[in-house]
Design a protein around this motif. Sequence first.
Motif, short mmCIF file in Angstrom:
data_model
loop_
_atom_site.label_atom_id
_atom_site.label_comp_id
_atom_site.label_asym_id
_atom_site.label_seq_id
_atom_site.Cartn_x
_atom_site.Cartn_y
_atom_site.Cartn_z
N ASP A 4 35.34 34.90 42.65
CA ASP A 4 33.81 34.95 42.73
C ASP A 4 33.42 34.33 43.83
OD1 ASP A 4 34.14 35.65 40.23
OD2 ASP A 4 33.51 33.65 39.14
N GLY A 5 32.40 35.29 44.54
CA GLY A 5 31.95 34.83 45.93
C GLY A 5 33.05 35.16 47.12
N VAL A 6 34.08 35.79 46.83
CA VAL A 6 35.33 36.12 47.90
C VAL A 6 35.47 37.67 47.87
CG1 VAL A 6 37.61 35.85 48.83
CG2 VAL A 6 36.11 33.97 47.92
N VAL A 7 36.14 38.21 46.68
CA VAL A 7 36.55 39.45 46.43
C VAL A 7 35.25 40.35 45.74
CG1 VAL A 7 38.83 38.98 46.55
CG2 VAL A 7 37.78 39.22 44.59
N GLY A 15 24.00 46.45 41.84
CA GLY A 15 24.50 47.16 42.63
C GLY A 15 25.81 46.76 42.87
N HIS A 16 26.18 45.87 42.62
CA HIS A 16 27.59 44.99 42.94
C HIS A 16 28.46 45.42 41.77
CE1 HIS A 16 26.75 43.23 47.06
NE2 HIS A 16 25.50 42.84 46.23
N ALA A 17 29.88 45.13 41.89
CA ALA A 17 30.80 45.42 41.04
C ALA A 17 32.00 44.28 41.12
CB ALA A 17 31.49 46.87 40.99
N LEU A 18 32.52 43.97 40.08
CA LEU A 18 33.66 43.04 40.07
C LEU A 18 34.63 43.42 41.25
CD1 LEU A 18 34.07 41.95 36.20
CD2 LEU A 18 33.14 40.62 38.31
N PHE A 19 35.26 42.84 41.93
CA PHE A 19 36.42 43.20 42.75
C PHE A 19 36.30 44.35 43.71
CE2 PHE A 19 38.27 42.14 38.54
CZ PHE A 19 38.91 40.85 38.93
N GLU A 20 34.95 44.44 44.04
CA GLU A 20 34.36 45.36 45.08
C GLU A 20 34.93 45.36 46.42
OE1 GLU A 20 30.02 45.72 46.04
OE2 GLU A 20 30.04 43.76 44.87
N LEU A 55 46.37 32.21 42.81
CA LEU A 55 44.90 32.22 42.32
C LEU A 55 44.30 30.52 42.33
CD1 LEU A 55 42.87 34.16 41.10
CD2 LEU A 55 43.98 33.63 38.93
N SER A 56 43.26 30.56 43.14
CA SER A 56 42.53 29.50 42.97
C SER A 56 41.28 29.71 42.68
CB SER A 56 42.61 28.77 44.58
OG SER A 56 41.84 29.49 45.38
N SER A 57 41.01 29.91 41.42
CA SER A 57 39.66 30.25 41.02
C SER A 57 39.57 29.78 39.44
CB SER A 57 39.57 31.97 40.89
OG SER A 57 38.71 32.27 40.19
N THR A 58 38.34 29.49 38.95
CA THR A 58 38.18 29.25 37.64
C THR A 58 38.87 30.34 36.66
OG1 THR A 58 35.93 30.30 37.73
CG2 THR A 58 36.00 27.82 37.89
N TRP A 59 39.03 31.52 37.22
CA TRP A 59 39.73 32.82 36.14
C TRP A 59 41.02 32.22 36.04
CZ3 TRP A 59 38.27 38.31 36.50
CH2 TRP A 59 36.98 38.50 36.78
N CYS A 60 41.47 31.17 36.49
CA CYS A 60 42.89 30.64 36.06
C CYS A 60 42.77 30.15 34.80
CB CYS A 60 43.40 29.40 36.90
SG CYS A 60 44.13 29.78 38.78
N ILE A 61 41.77 29.61 34.46
CA ILE A 61 41.48 29.15 32.97
C ILE A 61 40.97 30.07 32.04
CG2 ILE A 61 40.15 27.14 31.56
CD1 ILE A 61 40.26 25.49 34.26
N ARG A 62 39.84 30.70 32.55
CA ARG A 62 39.29 31.97 31.62
C ARG A 62 38.98 33.08 32.61
NH1 ARG A 62 34.15 30.21 28.05
NH2 ARG A 62 33.75 29.54 29.94
N PRO A 63 39.51 34.25 32.38
CA PRO A 63 40.38 34.53 31.23
C PRO A 63 41.73 34.16 31.28
CG PRO A 63 40.26 36.35 32.73
CD PRO A 63 39.28 35.35 33.41
N GLY A 93 28.76 33.29 49.37
CA GLY A 93 29.07 33.88 47.92
C GLY A 93 28.47 35.14 47.77
N THR A 94 27.40 35.66 48.35
CA THR A 94 26.64 36.69 48.29
C THR A 94 27.35 37.95 49.01
OG1 THR A 94 24.91 36.43 49.88
CG2 THR A 94 24.52 35.75 47.53
N MET A 95 28.44 37.72 49.97
CA MET A 95 28.75 38.71 50.94
C MET A 95 30.49 38.50 50.99
SD MET A 95 26.62 38.32 54.25
CE MET A 95 27.52 39.38 55.07
N GLY A 96 31.04 37.50 50.67
CA GLY A 96 32.57 37.24 50.43
C GLY A 96 33.00 38.00 51.75
N LEU A 97 34.13 38.94 51.32
CA LEU A 97 35.09 39.48 52.34
C LEU A 97 34.16 40.78 53.10
CD1 LEU A 97 38.68 39.56 50.61
CD2 LEU A 97 37.94 38.82 53.08
N SER A 98 33.07 41.11 52.49
CA SER A 98 32.24 42.02 52.98
C SER A 98 31.71 41.59 54.40
CB SER A 98 31.05 42.71 52.08
OG SER A 98 30.19 41.83 51.92
#
Length: 191
Positions: free
Chosen positions: A27-30, A52-57, A76-84, A165-170
Motif C-alpha cells: 500500500d502506497g508503493v505498488v 481511478g486507481h487499482a490494486l497492484f497498478e 513482503l514487508s506489509s500488513t498484508w503479511c497478516i491479512r490476507p 503514498g498517493t504516487m508510490g512507484l509511479s
Amino acid sequence: MQPAQNTPYLPASTPRSADVVLYLDLDGVVHHEAVLWHPRIGIYMSPYEAAGHALFEWIPLLEAALEPYPAVALVLSSTWCIRPGYSATLKRLPQSLRSRFIGGTFHKRVHGADPWTSSMFRAMPRGVQVMDDAVRRKPRQWIALDDDLEDWPEAGRHHVIACQGTMGLSDPEVQRELKERLYRCHALLSA
C-alpha cells in the motif's frame, strides 16, 4: 519464545536469504495507499479516496526495475503479511514477482499465531519490523521500498527508498532511485 538481544523475536529456524533483498511494502508503493478491508469483500481500493486507481497498478514498474537483476530476492514487508496473509498475497502477484519472494517480515512460525502476537507485531514500527528481519536473514545488501517512514531506526534509514503514498512507484524520482540503488547493490557484490 525467548526474546533475542535487541530483537523481540527469536526465529524458529533460519529464514531464507539472498545476497540482495528488497523489502517490499504494498500500500502506497505498488498501488495507491487508500486501501480498505471488509470481512466479506476482502481488500479493495477506496472508490472515494483513490477513484481511478487499482490494486497492484504499478507492479509493471517494479518488474521493469528488477528485470536486469534476477538474483534480487523480495521480502513482503506489509500488513498484508497478516491479512490476507503471505500466501494469499503472493497468489495475487504475477509469477515474475512470486518467484522472487523468500518470505515476509511477519511469519507465524517466528512470531506466533495468536491474535495478541500479531497485534503486537502490527504496533511495531515498520522500520523495526524490517530491521529485525534483516538481522535474521543477513543479506549482504538490502533496500526497503516503503511509504511508512515513521519511527524508522536511524541505523536503517539509508536503506529506505521513501514513496509518497498517493504516487508510490509511479513517481519518476522513486523509479530513478530504485534503479540506482539496485545497480549500486549489484556493483558492490561484483567488486
